[in-house]
Scaffold this motif. Structure first.
Motif, PDB file in Angstrom:
ATOM      1  N   UNK A  39       0.819  -1.210   0.000  1.00 18.19           N
ATOM      2  CA  UNK A  39       0.000   0.000   0.000  1.00 18.19           C
ATOM      3  C   UNK A  39       0.849   1.254   0.000  1.00 18.19           C
ATOM      4  N   UNK A  40       0.342   2.281  -0.637  1.00 16.21           N
ATOM      5  CA  UNK A  40       1.005   3.579  -0.634  1.00 16.21           C
ATOM      6  C   UNK A  40       0.627   4.305   0.650  1.00 16.21           C
ATOM      7  N   UNK A  41       1.629   4.711   1.382  1.00 16.71           N
ATOM      8  CA  UNK A  41       1.400   5.402   2.643  1.00 16.71           C
ATOM      9  C   UNK A  41       2.011   6.788   2.521  1.00 16.71           C
ATOM     10  N   UNK A  42       1.228   7.797   2.805  1.00 15.17           N
ATOM     11  CA  UNK A  42       1.655   9.172   2.598  1.00 15.17           C
ATOM     12  C   UNK A  42       2.258   9.824   3.832  1.00 15.17           C
ATOM     13  N   UNK A  43       2.440   9.070   4.884  1.00 18.15           N
ATOM     14  CA  UNK A  43       3.079   9.615   6.082  1.00 18.15           C
ATOM     15  C   UNK A  43       4.589   9.608   5.893  1.00 18.15           C
ATOM     16  N   UNK A  44       5.278  10.386   6.690  1.00 16.93           N
ATOM     17  CA  UNK A  44       6.740  10.389   6.640  1.00 16.93           C
ATOM     18  C   UNK A  44       7.263   9.070   7.194  1.00 16.93           C
ATOM     19  N   UNK A  45       8.466   8.703   6.810  1.00 20.10           N
ATOM     20  CA  UNK A  45       9.067   7.466   7.300  1.00 20.10           C
ATOM     21  C   UNK A  45       9.217   7.502   8.819  1.00 20.10           C
ATOM     22  N   UNK A  46       9.516   8.660   9.338  1.00 17.35           N
ATOM     23  CA  UNK A  46       9.648   8.818  10.790  1.00 17.35           C
ATOM     24  C   UNK A  46       8.329   8.515  11.500  1.00 17.35           C
ATOM     25  N   UNK A  47       7.241   9.008  10.942  1.00 15.16           N
ATOM     26  CA  UNK A  47       5.923   8.771  11.526  1.00 15.16           C
ATOM     27  C   UNK A  47       5.539   7.293  11.426  1.00 15.16           C
ATOM     28  N   UNK A  48       5.843   6.676  10.304  1.00 11.28           N
ATOM     29  CA  UNK A  48       5.561   5.245  10.128  1.00 11.28           C
ATOM     30  C   UNK A  48       6.350   4.434  11.149  1.00 11.28           C
ATOM     31  N   UNK A  49       7.640   4.720  11.276  1.00 12.51           N
ATOM     32  CA  UNK A  49       8.496   3.982  12.199  1.00 12.51           C
ATOM     33  C   UNK A  49       8.041   4.137  13.646  1.00 12.51           C
ATOM     34  N   UNK A  50       7.540   5.305  14.002  1.00 14.79           N
ATOM     35  CA  UNK A  50       7.121   5.532  15.387  1.00 14.79           C
ATOM     36  C   UNK A  50       5.851   4.756  15.748  1.00 14.79           C
ATOM     37  N   UNK A  51       5.055   4.407  14.769  1.00 17.92           N
ATOM     38  CA  UNK A  51       3.790   3.709  15.024  1.00 17.92           C
ATOM     39  C   UNK A  51       3.843   2.229  14.674  1.00 17.92           C
ATOM     40  N   UNK A  52       4.856   1.821  13.946  1.00 15.33           N
ATOM     41  CA  UNK A  52       4.962   0.453  13.454  1.00 15.33           C
ATOM     42  C   UNK A  52       5.017  -0.571  14.589  1.00 15.33           C
ATOM     43  N   UNK A  53       5.811  -0.316  15.614  1.00 17.09           N
ATOM     44  CA  UNK A  53       5.941  -1.271  16.726  1.00 17.09           C
ATOM     45  C   UNK A  53       4.618  -1.442  17.476  1.00 17.09           C
ATOM     46  N   UNK A  54       3.871  -0.360  17.628  1.00 14.95           N
ATOM     47  CA  UNK A  54       2.564  -0.449  18.283  1.00 14.95           C
ATOM     48  C   UNK A  54       1.603  -1.297  17.447  1.00 14.95           C
ATOM     49  N   UNK A  55       1.667  -1.123  16.159  1.00 19.71           N
ATOM     50  CA  UNK A  55       0.820  -1.901  15.249  1.00 19.71           C
ATOM     51  C   UNK A  55       1.166  -3.386  15.342  1.00 19.71           C
ATOM     52  N   UNK A  56       2.450  -3.693  15.377  1.00 16.89           N
ATOM     53  CA  UNK A  56       2.891  -5.080  15.507  1.00 16.89           C
ATOM     54  C   UNK A  56       2.376  -5.677  16.817  1.00 16.89           C
ATOM     55  N   UNK A  57       2.430  -4.921  17.880  1.00 16.87           N
ATOM     56  CA  UNK A  57       1.920  -5.403  19.172  1.00 16.87           C
ATOM     57  C   UNK A  57       0.419  -5.666  19.118  1.00 16.87           C
ATOM     58  N   UNK A  58      -0.309  -4.781  18.492  1.00 17.42           N
ATOM     59  CA  UNK A  58      -1.768  -4.955  18.381  1.00 17.42           C
ATOM     60  C   UNK A  58      -2.111  -6.214  17.587  1.00 17.42           C
ATOM     61  N   UNK A  59      -1.414  -6.433  16.495  1.00 19.14           N
ATOM     62  CA  UNK A  59      -1.664  -7.619  15.677  1.00 19.14           C
ATOM     63  C   UNK A  59      -1.218  -8.879  16.416  1.00 19.14           C
ATOM     64  N   UNK A  60      -0.127  -8.795  17.157  1.00 18.72           N
ATOM     65  CA  UNK A  60       0.338  -9.922  17.966  1.00 18.72           C
ATOM     66  C   UNK A  60      -0.741 -10.332  18.957  1.00 18.72           C
ATOM     67  N   UNK A  61      -1.331  -9.372  19.637  1.00 13.52           N
ATOM     68  CA  UNK A  61      -2.435  -9.663  20.561  1.00 13.52           C
ATOM     69  C   UNK A  61      -3.578 -10.362  19.832  1.00 13.52           C
ATOM     70  N   UNK A  62      -3.956  -9.827  18.690  1.00 11.33           N
ATOM     71  CA  UNK A  62      -5.077 -10.384  17.935  1.00 11.33           C
ATOM     72  C   UNK A  62      -4.797 -11.815  17.481  1.00 11.33           C
ATOM     73  N   UNK A  63      -3.606 -12.057  16.977  1.00 16.83           N
ATOM     74  CA  UNK A  63      -3.241 -13.407  16.535  1.00 16.83           C
ATOM     75  C   UNK A  63      -3.280 -14.394  17.698  1.00 16.83           C
ATOM     76  N   UNK A  64      -2.750 -13.979  18.823  1.00 17.16           N
ATOM     77  CA  UNK A  64      -2.726 -14.865  19.988  1.00 17.16           C
ATOM     78  C   UNK A  64      -4.149 -15.187  20.459  1.00 17.16           C
ATOM     79  N   UNK A  65      -4.979 -14.178  20.570  1.00 21.61           N
ATOM     80  CA  UNK A  65      -6.359 -14.396  21.021  1.00 21.61           C
ATOM     81  C   UNK A  65      -7.100 -15.290  20.036  1.00 21.61           C
ATOM     82  N   UNK A  66      -6.925 -15.042  18.752  1.00 16.38           N
ATOM     83  CA  UNK A  66      -7.593 -15.870  17.747  1.00 16.38           C
ATOM     84  C   UNK A  66      -7.158 -17.333  17.867  1.00 16.38           C
ATOM     85  N   UNK A  67      -5.852 -17.553  17.935  1.00 19.28           N
ATOM     86  CA  UNK A  67      -5.343 -18.915  17.980  1.00 19.28           C
ATOM     87  C   UNK A  67      -5.721 -19.648  19.273  1.00 19.28           C
TER      88      UNK A  67
END
Length: 73
Positions: A39-67
């Protein structure tokens, strides 16, 4: 890669036990990287990097709960 320390101390995650964290966080990280490449993301790389780890944590929670709840039945 997101560490369990980041997950518990910064993100304040409590869902995934340490013994399962690496498994699900790797899956989550691959998914986030795939999305960033597709996907094309129009945010700065700095902004993406600052939120990426939080997103990974959220998805990790979801995967664990689902499984552990829906995936077993």
């Amino acid at each position: 890669m997101v560490t369990y320390e980041f997950y518990t101390e910064t993100y304040k995650g409590q869902t995934v036990p340490p013994s399962f964290f690496d498994i699900y966080s790797r899956q989550a990280e691959r998914y986030v990287e795939k999305c960033l490449n597709v996907y094309t993301i129009y945010n700065s790389q700095e902004e993406i990097d600052s939120k990426k780890d939080y997103c990974i944590c959220e998805i990790t929670d979801s995967l664990y709960v689902y499984q552990t709840t829906l995936g077993n039945g």
